[in-house]
Write an enzyme that holds these catalytic residues in place. Structure first.
Site, PDB file in Angstrom:
ATOM      1  N   ASN A  69     -48.729  54.831  18.130  1.00  0.00           N
ATOM      2  CA  ASN A  69     -49.665  56.306  17.673  1.00  0.00           C
ATOM      3  C   ASN A  69     -49.555  56.332  16.508  1.00  0.00           C
ATOM      4  OD1 ASN A  69     -49.217  56.729  20.506  1.00  0.00           O
ATOM      5  ND2 ASN A  69     -49.590  58.438  20.776  1.00  0.00           N
TER       6      ASN A  69
ATOM      7  N   PHE B 169     -61.240  56.865  10.709  1.00  0.00           N
ATOM      8  CA  PHE B 169     -59.943  57.553  11.173  1.00  0.00           C
ATOM      9  C   PHE B 169     -58.683  55.851  10.174  1.00  0.00           C
ATOM     10  CE2 PHE B 169     -55.145  58.289  12.956  1.00  0.00           C
ATOM     11  CZ  PHE B 169     -54.986  58.907  11.477  1.00  0.00           C
TER      12      PHE B 169
ATOM     13  N   LYS C  83     -57.717  45.452  25.248  1.00  0.00           N
ATOM     14  CA  LYS C  83     -57.260  45.383  24.038  1.00  0.00           C
ATOM     15  C   LYS C  83     -56.733  44.097  24.425  1.00  0.00           C
ATOM     16  CE  LYS C  83     -57.354  47.649  20.573  1.00  0.00           C
ATOM     17  NZ  LYS C  83     -58.541  47.257  19.294  1.00  0.00           N
TER      18      LYS C  83
ATOM     19  N   TYR D  12     -57.594  51.105  29.150  1.00  0.00           N
ATOM     20  CA  TYR D  12     -58.021  50.562  26.916  1.00  0.00           C
ATOM     21  C   TYR D  12     -57.128  49.481  26.840  1.00  0.00           C
ATOM     22  CZ  TYR D  12     -56.682  51.688  22.590  1.00  0.00           C
ATOM     23  OH  TYR D  12     -56.568  51.384  21.549  1.00  0.00           O
TER      24      TYR D  12
HETATM   25  N1  LIG Z   1     -55.564  55.508  15.881  1.00  0.00           N
HETATM   26  C1  LIG Z   1     -54.375  55.134  17.168  1.00  0.00           C
HETATM   27  O1  LIG Z   1     -53.799  55.910  17.287  1.00  0.00           O
HETATM   28  C2  LIG Z   1     -54.620  53.554  16.904  1.00  0.00           C
HETATM   29  C3  LIG Z   1     -53.198  53.499  17.779  1.00  0.00           C
HETATM   30  C4  LIG Z   1     -53.284  51.596  18.481  1.00  0.00           C
HETATM   31  C5  LIG Z   1     -54.687  50.836  18.167  1.00  0.00           C
HETATM   32  N2  LIG Z   1     -55.457  51.375  17.551  1.00  0.00           N
HETATM   33  C6  LIG Z   1     -56.811  51.190  17.312  1.00  0.00           C
HETATM   34  O2  LIG Z   1     -57.149  50.788  15.795  1.00  0.00           O
HETATM   35  C7  LIG Z   1     -58.603  50.728  15.986  1.00  0.00           C
HETATM   36  C8  LIG Z   1     -59.933  51.854  15.094  1.00  0.00           C
HETATM   37  O3  LIG Z   1     -59.417  52.927  15.705  1.00  0.00           O
HETATM   38  P1  LIG Z   1     -59.398  54.668  15.349  1.00  0.00           P
HETATM   39  O4  LIG Z   1     -58.407  54.633  14.680  1.00  0.00           O
HETATM   40  O5  LIG Z   1     -59.669  54.383  13.139  1.00  0.00           O
HETATM   41  O6  LIG Z   1     -60.322  54.857  15.374  1.00  0.00           O
HETATM   42  P2  LIG Z   1     -61.532  55.726  15.460  1.00  0.00           P
HETATM   43  O7  LIG Z   1     -62.523  56.018  16.459  1.00  0.00           O
HETATM   44  O8  LIG Z   1     -61.091  56.520  14.739  1.00  0.00           O
HETATM   45  O9  LIG Z   1     -62.539  54.562  14.665  1.00  0.00           O
HETATM   46  C9  LIG Z   1     -63.052  53.648  15.137  1.00  0.00           C
HETATM   47  C10 LIG Z   1     -65.121  53.569  14.426  1.00  0.00           C
HETATM   48  O10 LIG Z   1     -64.849  52.171  15.271  1.00  0.00           O
HETATM   49  C11 LIG Z   1     -66.413  52.838  15.308  1.00  0.00           C
HETATM   50  N3  LIG Z   1     -67.428  51.856  16.422  1.00  0.00           N
HETATM   51  C12 LIG Z   1     -67.216  52.767  18.016  1.00  0.00           C
HETATM   52  N4  LIG Z   1     -67.862  51.479  18.400  1.00  0.00           N
HETATM   53  C13 LIG Z   1     -68.725  51.601  18.046  1.00  0.00           C
HETATM   54  C14 LIG Z   1     -69.769  49.737  18.067  1.00  0.00           C
HETATM   55  N5  LIG Z   1     -69.645  49.443  19.521  1.00  0.00           N
HETATM   56  N6  LIG Z   1     -70.125  49.021  16.782  1.00  0.00           N
HETATM   57  C15 LIG Z   1     -69.160  49.826  15.815  1.00  0.00           C
HETATM   58  N7  LIG Z   1     -69.169  50.374  15.367  1.00  0.00           N
HETATM   59  C16 LIG Z   1     -68.390  51.236  16.483  1.00  0.00           C
HETATM   60  C17 LIG Z   1     -66.911  54.190  15.968  1.00  0.00           C
HETATM   61  O11 LIG Z   1     -68.181  54.937  14.990  1.00  0.00           O
HETATM   62  C18 LIG Z   1     -65.215  54.423  14.364  1.00  0.00           C
HETATM   63  O12 LIG Z   1     -65.837  55.058  12.943  1.00  0.00           O
HETATM   64  C19 LIG Z   1     -58.884  50.402  16.912  1.00  0.00           C
HETATM   65  O13 LIG Z   1     -59.228  49.112  17.593  1.00  0.00           O
HETATM   66  C20 LIG Z   1     -58.276  51.039  18.532  1.00  0.00           C
HETATM   67  O14 LIG Z   1     -57.904  50.249  19.386  1.00  0.00           O
HETATM   68  C21 LIG Z   1     -55.675  52.628  17.090  1.00  0.00           C
END
Ligand SMILES: NC(=O)c1ccc[n+]([C@@H]2O[C@H](COP(=O)([O-])OP(=O)(O)OC[C@H]3O[C@@H](n4cnc5c(N)ncnc54)[C@H](O)[C@@H]3O)[C@@H](O)[C@H]2O)c1
Length: 365
Positions: free
Chosen positions: A221, A23, A196, A192
């Site tokens: 979020n 995302f 982090k 989780y």
């Molecule tokens: N979306 C939120 O609300 C939010 C909030 C706080 C922190 N984050 C952090 O932002 C980052 C990205 O989140 P996002 O919302 O884009 O999530 P997402 O799940 O859409 O994207 C994560 C990506 O990582 C890839 N992935 C997962 N495991 C993997 C692995 N072992 N090797 C390679 N690729 C792998 C997935 O295929 C996916 O494309 C994460 O680190 C998450 O902890 C997101």
């Protein structure tokens, strides 16, 4: 549209983005392709997020995608044989808060070992980047700090099933305060969140030793166009949209007064790109959110109104690992990155709902 990077401020060089097909990764791919000469994405296209297993259409065509697992040493031997990153943006993670309680090994493996394998690979290949940007989370704070009746800050710790079963949602006689990295002590209450925080510590200890700059962004979020419509473990806003789309009344956990800081993907993308491109950074974690809280009930009412669905209803259920309230003080990111969140919740919900409505084959939840 004119590029936000005129030739004089464009950093150029190579950026390596882990988890860059997700995302947030897709949302930053176009500005990164404008700012850098080469964008390399390492992503295993995890089936929980990528149903078809295909390269997402939202990923900028200029980004090179390598499908591989960040937690495998062999991935880094393959990637770093060819790529010399100037900047790394580390997004790859298992992100399900509730899921992490039951699949803690999987979360710890990908989030913590995935980080350490990346760092070991950079060392092994003698390819230390200038900077690493980490997408951390507000989950590192757990319940955060609260203020007692005399105005003193305290850390209430984790809510227990004993109090939650009695519908005691808040900490009696106390009020929550905004999360601010320079003031709020991290105290995760989910696996989780713990992973982090471990990512942050592993990265900071390593980077300080090798003189690599760090930008650690604790995201609140994140929601908006492009968020997963299939992952059952993340994305409350898209789930609410799909419920309202099907004419359902949205169920609200606890008393519907849970506070969250919903930040639109565009604002998160601009913060991450600023973290990757800004000439100077300061190394300490910074909070990224809208800077305001909304109750989940308010967000649900806006979504129900958009779809003409019945009013949301309170269920009194709860979910282990969820915190009561969370919102960010974003002053550090304003000062250090010159970044400001731009979008209101109303604008963001309209953007999300219009995007969902335009997606083919979206099923109501
Ligand atoms: N979306 C939120 O609300 C939010 C909030 C706080 C922190 N984050 C952090 O932002 C980052 C990205 O989140 P996002 O919302 O884009 O999530 P997402 O799940 O859409 O994207 C994560 C990506 O990582 C890839 N992935 C997962 N495991 C993997 C692995 N072992 N090797 C390679 N690729 C792998 C997935 O295929 C996916 O494309 C994460 O680190 C998450 O902890 C997101």
């Amino acid at each position: 549209m004119t590029s936000p990077f005129p030739p004089s401020s464009r950093p150029g060089g190579t950026v390596l983005v882990t988890g860059g097909a997700g995302f947030i990764g897709c949302a930053i791919s176009t500005p990164l392709a404008e700012a850098f000469d080469r964008v390399v994405v390492v992503d295993n296209l995890h089936p929980q997020i990528h149903e078809s297993g295909e390269r997402p259409v939202e990923l900028d065509a200029r980004a090179e995608l390598i499908v591989a697992d960040v937690a495998e040493a062999a991935t880094w031997d393959k990637v770093l044989a060819d790529v010399t990153p100037d900047v790394v943006i580390h997004l790859a993670a298992e992100t399900g808060t509730g899921q992490s309680l039951e699949e803690s090994t999987r979360h710890t493996h990908v989030n913590v070992v995935g980080t350490s394998q990346l760092l070991d690979g950079l060392n092994r290949h003698g390819k230390l980047p200038r900077r690493i940007v980490l997408s951390s989370s507000r989950a590192v704070y757990g319940e955060g700090a609260w203020q007692d009746a005399d105005g003193r800050l305290f850390y209430p710790g984790q809510r227990t099933s004993t109090t939650l079963d009695q519908a005691q949602w808040d900490f009696p006689g106390a009020a929550p305060v905004a999360m601010k990295a320079s003031e709020t002590f991290p105290a995760p209450v989910s696996v989780y969140g713990a992973t982090k925080l471990a990512q942050e510590h592993v990265l900071q200890a390593w980077a300080k030793s090798f003189g690599v700059e760090t930008v650690v962004l604790r995201l609140q979020n994140v929601y908006g166009p492009g968020q997963s419509l299939i992952n059952p473990y993340t994305g409350i806003m898209s789930l609410f949209c799909r419920m309202a789309m099907g004419g359902k009344s949205i169920p609200l956990y606890e008393d519907g007064e849970v506070r969250r800081d919903f930040v639109l993907i565009d604002d998160v993308a601009s913060a991450i790109v600023a973290g990757a491109t800004s000439p100077q950074v300061q190394g300490e974690p910074m909070d990224i959110g809208s800077g305001e809280f909304q109750t989940i009930g308010t967000a649900a009412k806006l979504i129900a109104a958009h779809y003409g669905a019945p009013a949301p209803h309170v269920t009194g259920q709860y979910r282990q690992g969820d915190v009561r309230h969370a919102w960010a003080d974003v002053s550090a990111a304003r000062e250090v990155l010159g970044w400001t969140p731009q979008c209101s919740l109303e604008q963001g919900i309209d953007r999300l709902a219009n995007w969902i409505d335009a997606q083919p084959g979206v099923k109501p939840a």
